[in-house]
Scaffold this motif. Structure first.
Motif, PDB file in Angstrom:
ATOM      1  N   VAL A  73     -60.807 -13.188 -50.066  1.00  0.00           N
ATOM      2  CA  VAL A  73     -60.588 -12.117 -51.044  1.00  0.00           C
ATOM      3  C   VAL A  73     -60.808 -12.634 -52.471  1.00  0.00           C
ATOM      4  O   VAL A  73     -61.502 -12.016 -53.281  1.00  0.00           O
ATOM      5  CB  VAL A  73     -59.156 -11.531 -50.882  1.00  0.00           C
ATOM      6  N   LYS A  74     -60.233 -13.798 -52.744  1.00  0.00           N
ATOM      7  CA  LYS A  74     -60.357 -14.408 -54.074  1.00  0.00           C
ATOM      8  C   LYS A  74     -61.837 -14.681 -54.394  1.00  0.00           C
ATOM      9  O   LYS A  74     -62.311 -14.414 -55.506  1.00  0.00           O
ATOM     10  CB  LYS A  74     -59.546 -15.704 -54.091  1.00  0.00           C
ATOM     11  N   TYR A  91     -56.963 -14.898 -47.814  1.00  0.00           N
ATOM     12  CA  TYR A  91     -56.906 -14.798 -49.274  1.00  0.00           C
ATOM     13  C   TYR A  91     -58.000 -15.597 -49.977  1.00  0.00           C
ATOM     14  O   TYR A  91     -58.427 -15.235 -51.075  1.00  0.00           O
ATOM     15  CB  TYR A  91     -55.493 -15.173 -49.755  1.00  0.00           C
ATOM     16  N   GLY A 148     -61.107 -10.619 -55.855  1.00  0.00           N
ATOM     17  CA  GLY A 148     -59.841  -9.902 -55.717  1.00  0.00           C
ATOM     18  C   GLY A 148     -58.666 -10.683 -56.288  1.00  0.00           C
ATOM     19  O   GLY A 148     -58.766 -11.890 -56.536  1.00  0.00           O
ATOM     20  N   SER A 149     -57.562  -9.976 -56.514  1.00  0.00           N
ATOM     21  CA  SER A 149     -56.334 -10.633 -56.978  1.00  0.00           C
ATOM     22  C   SER A 149     -55.459 -10.943 -55.767  1.00  0.00           C
ATOM     23  O   SER A 149     -55.189 -10.057 -54.956  1.00  0.00           O
ATOM     24  CB  SER A 149     -55.562  -9.721 -57.927  1.00  0.00           C
ATOM     25  N   GLY A 167     -56.742  -7.390 -52.244  1.00  0.00           N
ATOM     26  CA  GLY A 167     -57.314  -7.696 -53.550  1.00  0.00           C
ATOM     27  C   GLY A 167     -56.491  -7.189 -54.713  1.00  0.00           C
ATOM     28  O   GLY A 167     -56.922  -7.274 -55.864  1.00  0.00           O
ATOM     29  N   GLU A 168     -55.320  -6.637 -54.408  1.00  0.00           N
ATOM     30  CA  GLU A 168     -54.473  -6.107 -55.501  1.00  0.00           C
ATOM     31  C   GLU A 168     -53.049  -6.639 -55.412  1.00  0.00           C
ATOM     32  O   GLU A 168     -52.079  -5.925 -55.641  1.00  0.00           O
ATOM     33  CB  GLU A 168     -54.470  -4.574 -55.457  1.00  0.00           C
TER      34      GLU A 168
END
Ligand code: AMP
Length: 395
Positions: free
Chosen positions: A226-227, A223, A231-232, A284-285
């Motif tokens: 991704v962040k 994560y 991304g979320s 990312g969602e």
């Protein structure tokens, strides 16, 4: 480096550093004897040669004095059964009674010393303490790979007091298997990195970028990557200060032509609990209030495909919170893929570092991969290219 195979222990008292740091339940029953079993070959060789064995280890994290729950005496019945003879016990690892008991030991006999960490000198690498321990034996054998990255009295410092320093079978197997991965990996070579944090794995990831074809990233560290790319991630694990580093790794992977593979979907939870509500979210969602606790079904498929086509596999760290049954699917599926690659594709698979060994054992596949390392931090440091004090002391 002298090895157990090349050394004749006849008539010798071998002072053996083992890793008997085993889990005990509240009745002092051993719940996992893997580490005891691992030492059987070395100790058996010593006894069969006509030597005697004085075993020393730590257990748990005592505060620097004797504590009942950390006494190694709880292991004596299991050891006596394992080696088919009465194992003697010295209730202090140094001092006159230990000296007397060691001196009285006959060929074929085993003496277990009380927990080394009842003396704070052990972890401090105190030279006088190491010298006192050294008086008990004629030859020092180091078979404790799990503590080889520590320069403690019994794991490294003691070496200077012996002419004969011998590498045990466990230690040798660990080094040989790690070297096989680092130096002789057949391609395609896939590393699977998981677990909680990037910060624990950054050095090994950087080193592996020079060696692997595929780098699969799973687990909590995903994560932060991704962040960093915008991304979320909801409330998933994040090392906010490691985002730059994550981007740098991506850049380096690209430069080196490494195929770096992230989960395309995640199994998310609305709380950090096995019973939390669950939903799948694309990478990312992840919605606000949710956190990724495992890789999703599409990622499982993609990861497994890459793993099954690999000839060398290094796996470090679970794909999710495998301790929660509802979030162990990704880790178990990767374990299955590693087994399939090993058994059907003839791949060499090494599992180790951190929680990976317990993850593969929990999935029931521990004996169906090429090698499960007994060393967590020690394996990682060895693979990062560091010289381990416990290995250096044997040379
Ligand atoms: P390590 O010791 O670095 O291999 O990390 C293992 C730990 O990482 C295990 O206790 C897992 O529960 C934890 N872990 C793996 N994936 C996640 C995740 N997505 N979120 C939080 N913790 C995780």
């Amino acid at each position: 480096m002298k090895t157990v195979d090349s050394y004749n222990f006849a008539g010798k008292k071998a002072l053996v550093r083992v890793d008997f740091n085993v889990p005990l339940d509240s009745n002092f029953t051993i719940t996992d004897d893997t580490r005891i079993k691992a030492t059987i070959p070395t100790i058996t060789k010593i006894l069969n040669d006509g030597g005697s064995a004085i075993l020393m280890s730590h257990l748990g994290r005592p505060k620097g004095g004797p504590e009942e729950k950390y006494s190694l005496k709880h292991l004596v019945p299991t050891l006596s059964e394992t080696f088919g003879r009465e194992v003697k016990f010295a209730d202090d690892c140094i001092g006159q009674s230990a000296i007397d008991q060691a001196a009285a030991l006959q060929p074929g006999e085993i003496l277990l010393l009380e927990n080394l960490r009842f003396y704070k000198e052990e972890e401090k690498g105190n030279v006088e303490f190491a010298e006192k321990l050294s008086k008990l034996g004629d030859v020092w054998v180091n078979d404790a790979f799990g503590t080889a990255h520590r320069a403690h009295a019994s794991t490294a410092v003691i070496g200077q007091f012996f002419e004969d320093r011998v590498c045990g079978y466990v230690m040798l197997a660990e080094i040989e298997n790690a070297d096989k991965i680092l130096e002789k990996a057949e391609k395609p070579f896939t590393a699977i990195m998981g677990g909680a944090k990037i910060s624990d794995k950054i050095l090994i990831i950087e080193r592996l970028l020079d060696k692997v074809d595929n780098l699969i990233i799973g687990g909590g560290m995903t994560y932060t990557f991704v962040k960093a790319q915008g991304g979320s991630i909801g409330k998933s694990l994040l090392e906010a200060d490691k985002q730059e580093l994550a981007l740098e790794i991506l850049k380096k992977a690209k430069e080196k032509g490494v195929n770096i593979i992230f989960p395309v979907d995640n199994l998310c939870a609305d709380a950090f609990s096995n019973d939390a509500n669950r939903q799948i979210a694309a990478a990312g969602e992840i919605p606000d209030g949710w956190e990724g606790l495992d890789i999703g079904p599409e990622s499982i498929k993609q990861f497994a495909e890459v793993v099954k086509n690999s000839k060398t596999i290094l796996w470090n760290g679970p794909m999710g919170v495998f301790e929660f049954e509802n979030f162990a699917k990704g880790t178990n599926a990767i374990a299955e893929a590693v087994v399939e690659a090993t058994e059907k594709n003839g791949a060499f698979s090494l599992i180790g570092g951190g929680d990976s060994a317990s993850a593969i054992n929990q999935a029931g596949y521990g004996d169906r991969v090429s090698y499960v390392s007994t060393g967590g931090g020690a394996l990682l440091e060895y693979m990062e290219g560091k010289e381990l004090p416990g290995v250096a002391a044997l040379k």
